[in-house]
Design a protein around this motif. Structure first.
Motif, PDB file in Angstrom:
ATOM      1  N   LEU A  64       0.830  -1.202   0.000  1.00  0.00           N
ATOM      2  CA  LEU A  64       0.000   0.000   0.000  1.00  0.00           C
ATOM      3  C   LEU A  64       0.864   1.250   0.000  1.00  0.00           C
ATOM      4  O   LEU A  64       0.608   2.204  -0.756  1.00  0.00           O
ATOM      5  CB  LEU A  64      -0.914   0.016   1.224  1.00  0.00           C
ATOM      6  CG  LEU A  64      -2.248  -0.721   1.138  1.00  0.00           C
ATOM      7  CD1 LEU A  64      -2.926  -0.707   2.497  1.00  0.00           C
ATOM      8  CD2 LEU A  64      -3.167  -0.109   0.087  1.00  0.00           C
ATOM      9  N   VAL A  65       1.879   1.270   0.852  1.00  0.00           N
ATOM     10  CA  VAL A  65       2.779   2.430   0.902  1.00  0.00           C
ATOM     11  C   VAL A  65       3.473   2.607  -0.447  1.00  0.00           C
ATOM     12  O   VAL A  65       3.627   3.728  -0.943  1.00  0.00           O
ATOM     13  CB  VAL A  65       3.811   2.269   2.038  1.00  0.00           C
ATOM     14  CG1 VAL A  65       4.835   3.403   2.013  1.00  0.00           C
ATOM     15  CG2 VAL A  65       3.100   2.230   3.392  1.00  0.00           C
ATOM     16  N   GLY A  66       3.865   1.494  -1.062  1.00  0.00           N
ATOM     17  CA  GLY A  66       4.501   1.569  -2.379  1.00  0.00           C
ATOM     18  C   GLY A  66       3.565   2.064  -3.456  1.00  0.00           C
ATOM     19  O   GLY A  66       3.974   2.806  -4.358  1.00  0.00           O
ATOM     20  N   ALA A  67       2.293   1.670  -3.386  1.00  0.00           N
ATOM     21  CA  ALA A  67       1.313   2.187  -4.351  1.00  0.00           C
ATOM     22  C   ALA A  67       1.200   3.700  -4.217  1.00  0.00           C
ATOM     23  O   ALA A  67       1.108   4.425  -5.220  1.00  0.00           O
ATOM     24  CB  ALA A  67      -0.042   1.518  -4.120  1.00  0.00           C
ATOM     25  N   ALA A  68       1.228   4.188  -2.976  1.00  0.00           N
ATOM     26  CA  ALA A  68       1.188   5.636  -2.764  1.00  0.00           C
ATOM     27  C   ALA A  68       2.440   6.306  -3.312  1.00  0.00           C
ATOM     28  O   ALA A  68       2.379   7.442  -3.813  1.00  0.00           O
ATOM     29  CB  ALA A  68       1.034   5.938  -1.282  1.00  0.00           C
ATOM     30  N   GLU A  69       3.585   5.622  -3.254  1.00  0.00           N
ATOM     31  CA  GLU A  69       4.820   6.204  -3.783  1.00  0.00           C
ATOM     32  C   GLU A  69       4.684   6.521  -5.273  1.00  0.00           C
ATOM     33  O   GLU A  69       5.254   7.500  -5.756  1.00  0.00           O
ATOM     34  CB  GLU A  69       6.000   5.254  -3.564  1.00  0.00           C
ATOM     35  CG  GLU A  69       6.444   5.131  -2.117  1.00  0.00           C
ATOM     36  CD  GLU A  69       6.974   6.423  -1.539  1.00  0.00           C
ATOM     37  OE1 GLU A  69       7.693   7.156  -2.252  1.00  0.00           O
ATOM     38  OE2 GLU A  69       6.667   6.718  -0.370  1.00  0.00           O
ATOM     39  N   LEU A  70       3.945   5.686  -6.000  1.00  0.00           N
ATOM     40  CA  LEU A  70       3.718   5.977  -7.420  1.00  0.00           C
ATOM     41  C   LEU A  70       3.014   7.316  -7.589  1.00  0.00           C
ATOM     42  O   LEU A  70       3.348   8.106  -8.480  1.00  0.00           O
ATOM     43  CB  LEU A  70       2.883   4.869  -8.060  1.00  0.00           C
ATOM     44  CG  LEU A  70       3.484   3.476  -8.158  1.00  0.00           C
ATOM     45  CD1 LEU A  70       2.495   2.527  -8.838  1.00  0.00           C
ATOM     46  CD2 LEU A  70       4.804   3.494  -8.906  1.00  0.00           C
ATOM     47  N   ALA A  71       2.024   7.570  -6.735  1.00  0.00           N
ATOM     48  CA  ALA A  71       1.270   8.814  -6.830  1.00  0.00           C
ATOM     49  C   ALA A  71       2.082  10.006  -6.341  1.00  0.00           C
ATOM     50  O   ALA A  71       1.896  11.136  -6.820  1.00  0.00           O
ATOM     51  CB  ALA A  71      -0.026   8.696  -6.033  1.00  0.00           C
ATOM     52  N   TRP A  72       2.973   9.780  -5.381  1.00  0.00           N
ATOM     53  CA  TRP A  72       3.804  10.865  -4.866  1.00  0.00           C
ATOM     54  C   TRP A  72       4.944  11.225  -5.811  1.00  0.00           C
ATOM     55  O   TRP A  72       5.495  12.323  -5.740  1.00  0.00           O
ATOM     56  CB  TRP A  72       4.384  10.487  -3.504  1.00  0.00           C
ATOM     57  CG  TRP A  72       3.470  10.770  -2.355  1.00  0.00           C
ATOM     58  CD1 TRP A  72       2.870   9.870  -1.524  1.00  0.00           C
ATOM     59  CD2 TRP A  72       3.045  12.066  -1.896  1.00  0.00           C
ATOM     60  NE1 TRP A  72       2.102  10.516  -0.586  1.00  0.00           N
ATOM     61  CE2 TRP A  72       2.190  11.862  -0.788  1.00  0.00           C
ATOM     62  CE3 TRP A  72       3.304  13.372  -2.320  1.00  0.00           C
ATOM     63  CZ2 TRP A  72       1.588  12.919  -0.108  1.00  0.00           C
ATOM     64  CZ3 TRP A  72       2.707  14.428  -1.639  1.00  0.00           C
ATOM     65  CH2 TRP A  72       1.859  14.199  -0.544  1.00  0.00           C
ATOM     66  N   GLN A  73       5.311  10.331  -6.719  1.00  0.00           N
ATOM     67  CA  GLN A  73       6.506  10.565  -7.532  1.00  0.00           C
ATOM     68  C   GLN A  73       6.452  11.859  -8.343  1.00  0.00           C
ATOM     69  O   GLN A  73       7.449  12.595  -8.395  1.00  0.00           O
ATOM     70  CB  GLN A  73       6.773   9.368  -8.452  1.00  0.00           C
ATOM     71  CG  GLN A  73       8.154   9.413  -9.098  1.00  0.00           C
ATOM     72  CD  GLN A  73       9.274   9.424  -8.058  1.00  0.00           C
ATOM     73  OE1 GLN A  73       9.327   8.576  -7.178  1.00  0.00           O
ATOM     74  NE2 GLN A  73      10.166  10.405  -8.170  1.00  0.00           N
ATOM     75  N   PRO A  74       5.335  12.200  -9.009  1.00  0.00           N
ATOM     76  CA  PRO A  74       5.310  13.485  -9.726  1.00  0.00           C
ATOM     77  C   PRO A  74       5.546  14.678  -8.810  1.00  0.00           C
ATOM     78  O   PRO A  74       6.148  15.672  -9.226  1.00  0.00           O
ATOM     79  CB  PRO A  74       3.901  13.511 -10.337  1.00  0.00           C
ATOM     80  CG  PRO A  74       3.510  12.077 -10.467  1.00  0.00           C
ATOM     81  CD  PRO A  74       4.111  11.411  -9.273  1.00  0.00           C
ATOM     82  N   VAL A  75       5.083  14.596  -7.570  1.00  0.00           N
ATOM     83  CA  VAL A  75       5.311  15.684  -6.618  1.00  0.00           C
ATOM     84  C   VAL A  75       6.780  15.732  -6.231  1.00  0.00           C
ATOM     85  O   VAL A  75       7.370  16.821  -6.125  1.00  0.00           O
ATOM     86  CB  VAL A  75       4.429  15.506  -5.360  1.00  0.00           C
ATOM     87  CG1 VAL A  75       4.625  16.664  -4.387  1.00  0.00           C
ATOM     88  CG2 VAL A  75       2.962  15.386  -5.750  1.00  0.00           C
ATOM     89  N   LEU A  76       7.403  14.573  -6.040  1.00  0.00           N
ATOM     90  CA  LEU A  76       8.826  14.535  -5.718  1.00  0.00           C
ATOM     91  C   LEU A  76       9.664  15.038  -6.895  1.00  0.00           C
ATOM     92  O   LEU A  76      10.736  15.628  -6.694  1.00  0.00           O
ATOM     93  CB  LEU A  76       9.247  13.108  -5.358  1.00  0.00           C
ATOM     94  CG  LEU A  76       8.577  12.494  -4.128  1.00  0.00           C
ATOM     95  CD1 LEU A  76       9.013  11.041  -3.962  1.00  0.00           C
ATOM     96  CD2 LEU A  76       8.905  13.276  -2.860  1.00  0.00           C
ATOM     97  N   ASP A  77       9.206  14.799  -8.105  1.00  0.00           N
ATOM     98  CA  ASP A  77       9.941  15.254  -9.288  1.00  0.00           C
ATOM     99  C   ASP A  77       9.880  16.772  -9.449  1.00  0.00           C
ATOM    100  O   ASP A  77      10.879  17.406  -9.778  1.00  0.00           O
ATOM    101  CB  ASP A  77       9.383  14.588 -10.546  1.00  0.00           C
ATOM    102  CG  ASP A  77       9.691  13.098 -10.597  1.00  0.00           C
ATOM    103  OD1 ASP A  77      10.658  12.666  -9.923  1.00  0.00           O
ATOM    104  OD2 ASP A  77       8.974  12.370 -11.296  1.00  0.00           O
ATOM    105  N   ASP A  78       8.697  17.357  -9.237  1.00  0.00           N
ATOM    106  CA  ASP A  78       8.523  18.820  -9.421  1.00  0.00           C
ATOM    107  C   ASP A  78       7.339  19.273  -8.584  1.00  0.00           C
ATOM    108  O   ASP A  78       6.202  19.307  -9.072  1.00  0.00           O
ATOM    109  CB  ASP A  78       8.301  19.145 -10.893  1.00  0.00           C
ATOM    110  CG  ASP A  78       8.368  20.644 -11.179  1.00  0.00           C
ATOM    111  OD1 ASP A  78       8.252  21.442 -10.223  1.00  0.00           O
ATOM    112  OD2 ASP A  78       8.552  21.007 -12.348  1.00  0.00           O
TER     113      ASP A  78
END
Length: 404
Positions: free
Chosen positions: A384-398
């Motif tokens: 579940l935490v990893g699934a959220a990481e996919l959604a957070w990645q665009p925010v981490l990128d920019d």
């Protein structure tokens, strides 16, 4: 005048380009203070302060300008940085053989809320995904928090770029089900803002463990785990998942570890998938699986509470030897600097760590020349935490672009 304007613009651009790396450092716990952030980014104190202030203004982190000093320390302590508890969240959903679960996950891999999962998964992926997304939407409405996007973990390899589940062996979905498209449609219809992503559950567990758990600091991280049924694997290289040319890498469940063993769903025989999963353990321990609880829970409980029983101990040793054989082959091929184990494999490691490490060392070339650390996964609900990481990645990128 033009030179001053150009210099100012350059500083602004440099500061903006540092926002993503700075947020990732705080998100993964590698920059607990502004002094560490300054050092990790390789920028001036003023730039680090401006970057931290911008992330705070975006509602992503909290800057404590008056932290308490440690006993005996000298000088003014550096500003402390932490993720904002009331900040945005990502939607996370997971489907597995025994049901599904929905969650909200904040920065730092923090579980904000979860919904009890169902216990049956029908053969219609659209129905199941629709139900879990409805649970996600309810959690989001109840929280009142901003959402950055959604991620879904499924027990299947997910082919890219098509986003299809090629081998959902332990659920009744048809091979090639367009899970990414279904999930994105359900997210949009539920009114959940942000992009939607789908990935394999063990891949996502490995990503979460690398950023927030037992895999922190590893450069070549191998994760092997049992789900509620079957076995999966993942490799994280320099912080990024290695998924191969089309998303199908590391199907470790179909390594043969017992040529005369059980028939496997893939058409082979004696694969890790059927020789070291929860059902294999219950059968080897001569226990009849019950319908009331998941196989993973039944196997884990048996291992923890009845390990002194001869049949249970014998079954554990049998599975440890086969798991060790599979891990040794992976060590020979991949040369990881750390191995983490999840699900029933974590429980087997806890039961007899020396036996498992000895098998891996004895049967692998690199294990003999230098031991590879083998550790248990540490995060609850890591898929579940990893699934959220996919959604957070665009925010981490920019962060600025993603939250505009």
């Amino acid at each position: 005048m033009n030179g001053k304007v150009s210099t100012t613009r350059t500083k602004l651009e440099r500061g903006r380009s540092a926002l993503g790396p700075a947020l990732e450092l705080v998100h993964t716990g590698r920059a607990p203070t502004r002094a560490v952030l300054t050092s990790e980014l390789g920028v001036t104190r003023a730039t680090a302060g401006a970057v931290a202030a911008e992330l705070e203004a975006l509602g992503l982190i909290r800057v404590d300008s008056r932290p308490g000093s440690a006993a005996g320390s000298q000088g003014r302590p550096s500003h402390r940085l932490s993720v904002r508890e009331s900040g945005p969240v990502a939607i996370a959903a997971q489907v597995h053989a025994d049901g599904f679960r929905a969650a909200l996950v904040g920065l730092g891999g923090r579980l904000v809320a979860t919904a009890p999962g169902c216990v049956t998964v029908t053969a219609d992926p659209a129905q199941v995904i629709g139900e879990v997304v409805d649970d996600c939407a309810r959690l989001l409405r109840d929280s009142g928090l901003r959402c950055v996007g959604a991620g879904l973990a499924v027990p299947s390899a997910v082919a890219e770029p098509e986003g299809t589940a090629l081998n959902p062996l332990h659920i009744a979905w048809p091979a090639g089900a367009p899970v990414s498209e279904i999930f994105a449609d359900c997210v949009r219809e539920a009114g959940i803002p942000g992009p939607a992503f789908t990935g394999n559950d063990v891949n996502l567990a490995a990503l979460a463990e690398h950023r927030h758990g037992a895999g922190r600091g590893a450069q070549h991280l191998l994760c092997v785990a049992t789900g509620h049924r079957g076995v999966g694997g993942a490799l994280v290289l320099d912080g990024r998942l290695h998924t191969g040319s089309s998303g199908l890498a590391l199907e470790v469940g179909h390594l043969t570890v017992n040529p005369e063993g059980r028939p496997c769903h893939c058409g082979g025989r004696g694969c890790l998938d059927v020789e070291t999963d929860p059902l294999a353990f219950l059968v080897a321990a001569r226990r009849e699986p019950g319908p009331e609880e998941s196989l993973l829970k039944q196997a884990g409980d048996l291992l923890r509470t009845e390990y002194e029983d001869a049949a249970v101990r014998g079954a554990a040793e049998e599975l440890i030897d086969r798991l060790g054989l599979g891990l040794a082959g992976l060590v020979n091929i991949l040369n990881p600097d750390r191995i983490i184990l999840g699900g029933l494999h974590r429980a087997l490691l806890d039961a007899d760590p020396e036996r498992l490490r000895a098998v891996v060392a004895d049967r692998s070339l690199w294990g003999r020349s230098g031991s590879v650390p083998i550790l248990p996964c540490t995060l609850d609900h890591n898929s579940l935490v990893g699934a959220a990481e996919l959604a957070w990645q665009p925010v981490l990128d920019d962060p600025l672009a993603a939250l505009a």
